[in-house]
Design a protein around this motif. Structure first.
Motif, PDB file in Angstrom:
ATOM      1  N   ARG A  37      81.236 -26.184  74.233  1.00 31.08           N
ATOM      2  CA  ARG A  37      80.928 -24.798  74.595  1.00 31.08           C
ATOM      3  C   ARG A  37      80.375 -24.050  73.389  1.00 31.08           C
ATOM      4  N   GLN A  42      78.990 -17.256  74.304  1.00 34.46           N
ATOM      5  CA  GLN A  42      79.901 -16.778  75.355  1.00 34.46           C
ATOM      6  C   GLN A  42      80.481 -15.421  74.982  1.00 34.46           C
ATOM      7  N   SER A 103      78.833 -23.679  84.797  1.00 38.93           N
ATOM      8  CA  SER A 103      79.852 -24.713  85.013  1.00 38.93           C
ATOM      9  C   SER A 103      81.126 -24.319  84.279  1.00 38.93           C
ATOM     10  N   ASP A 104      82.224 -24.946  84.657  1.00 35.02           N
ATOM     11  CA  ASP A 104      83.509 -24.604  84.045  1.00 35.02           C
ATOM     12  C   ASP A 104      83.534 -24.907  82.557  1.00 35.02           C
ATOM     13  N   THR A 105      82.874 -26.000  82.144  1.00 35.44           N
ATOM     14  CA  THR A 105      82.908 -26.350  80.725  1.00 35.44           C
ATOM     15  C   THR A 105      81.981 -25.451  79.914  1.00 35.44           C
ATOM     16  N   TYR A 108      83.453 -21.443  80.197  1.00 30.58           N
ATOM     17  CA  TYR A 108      84.891 -21.262  80.404  1.00 30.58           C
ATOM     18  C   TYR A 108      85.345 -19.852  80.044  1.00 30.58           C
ATOM     19  N   LYS A 111      83.870 -17.220  82.478  1.00 26.86           N
ATOM     20  CA  LYS A 111      84.500 -17.255  83.804  1.00 26.86           C
ATOM     21  C   LYS A 111      85.909 -16.671  83.749  1.00 26.86           C
ATOM     22  N   ARG A 112      86.647 -17.030  82.698  1.00 25.57           N
ATOM     23  CA  ARG A 112      88.007 -16.503  82.565  1.00 25.57           C
ATOM     24  C   ARG A 112      87.967 -14.983  82.411  1.00 25.57           C
ATOM     25  N   GLU A 115      87.272 -13.347  85.777  1.00 27.58           N
ATOM     26  CA  GLU A 115      88.434 -13.390  86.667  1.00 27.58           C
ATOM     27  C   GLU A 115      89.475 -12.351  86.284  1.00 27.58           C
TER      28      GLU A 115
END
Length: 134
Positions: A37, A42, A103-105, A108, A111-112, A115
């Motif tokens: 990542r 990010q 994607s989740d990787t 991460y 996305k967190r 949420e």
């Protein structure tokens, strides 16, 4: 155009700039080594999302002030303003689609953050109330 209208347009312009900044950070994530990542990119995207929410609140505040002054002075949208808003709406939709496809990787932390904080959704609500996002 009233002073608040100009301020609102500047806030929309800043949101568009933050969206384009975030898209360039996405390119960095996509270009990074697979399964690793890109944490700096990010982090920058999360800051961009926070900034989008901040400027969306400003758009909402200015919209309320414009409505309050509507009786005092005539407020007319210029065609240029409508074009800016249409371009902004397209950018916002593209940005949201990119976020959803992470994607989740790769995304991460992003996305967190989404949420837990729902910043982009809150910004969409504010802009929709102000009539700047359909």
């Amino acid at each position: 155009m009233t002073d608040y209208s100009k301020r609102q347009l500047k806030a929309l312009d800043r949101i568009s700039k933050k969206i384009s900044d975030a898209e360039s950070h996405f390119a960095r994530i996509e270009d990074s080594v697979p399964d690793r990542r890109h944490r700096t990119a990010q982090h920058e995207i999360i800051k961009d999302i926070k900034s989008i929410l901040k400027h969306a609140r400003k758009v909402g505040e200015y919209d309320a002030k414009i409505d309050a002054k509507a009786d005092e002075s005539e407020y007319i949208y210029v065609e240029d303003v409508e074009n800016v808003i249409k371009d902004f709406e397209k950018e916002f939709k593209v940005f949201n689609n990119i976020l959803d496809k992470l994607s989740d990787t790769d995304g991460y932390d992003i996305k967190r953050y989404r949420e837990e904080h729902h910043s982009l959704e809150k910004a969409k609500e504010v802009l929709a109330k102000a009539g700047k996002l359909n």
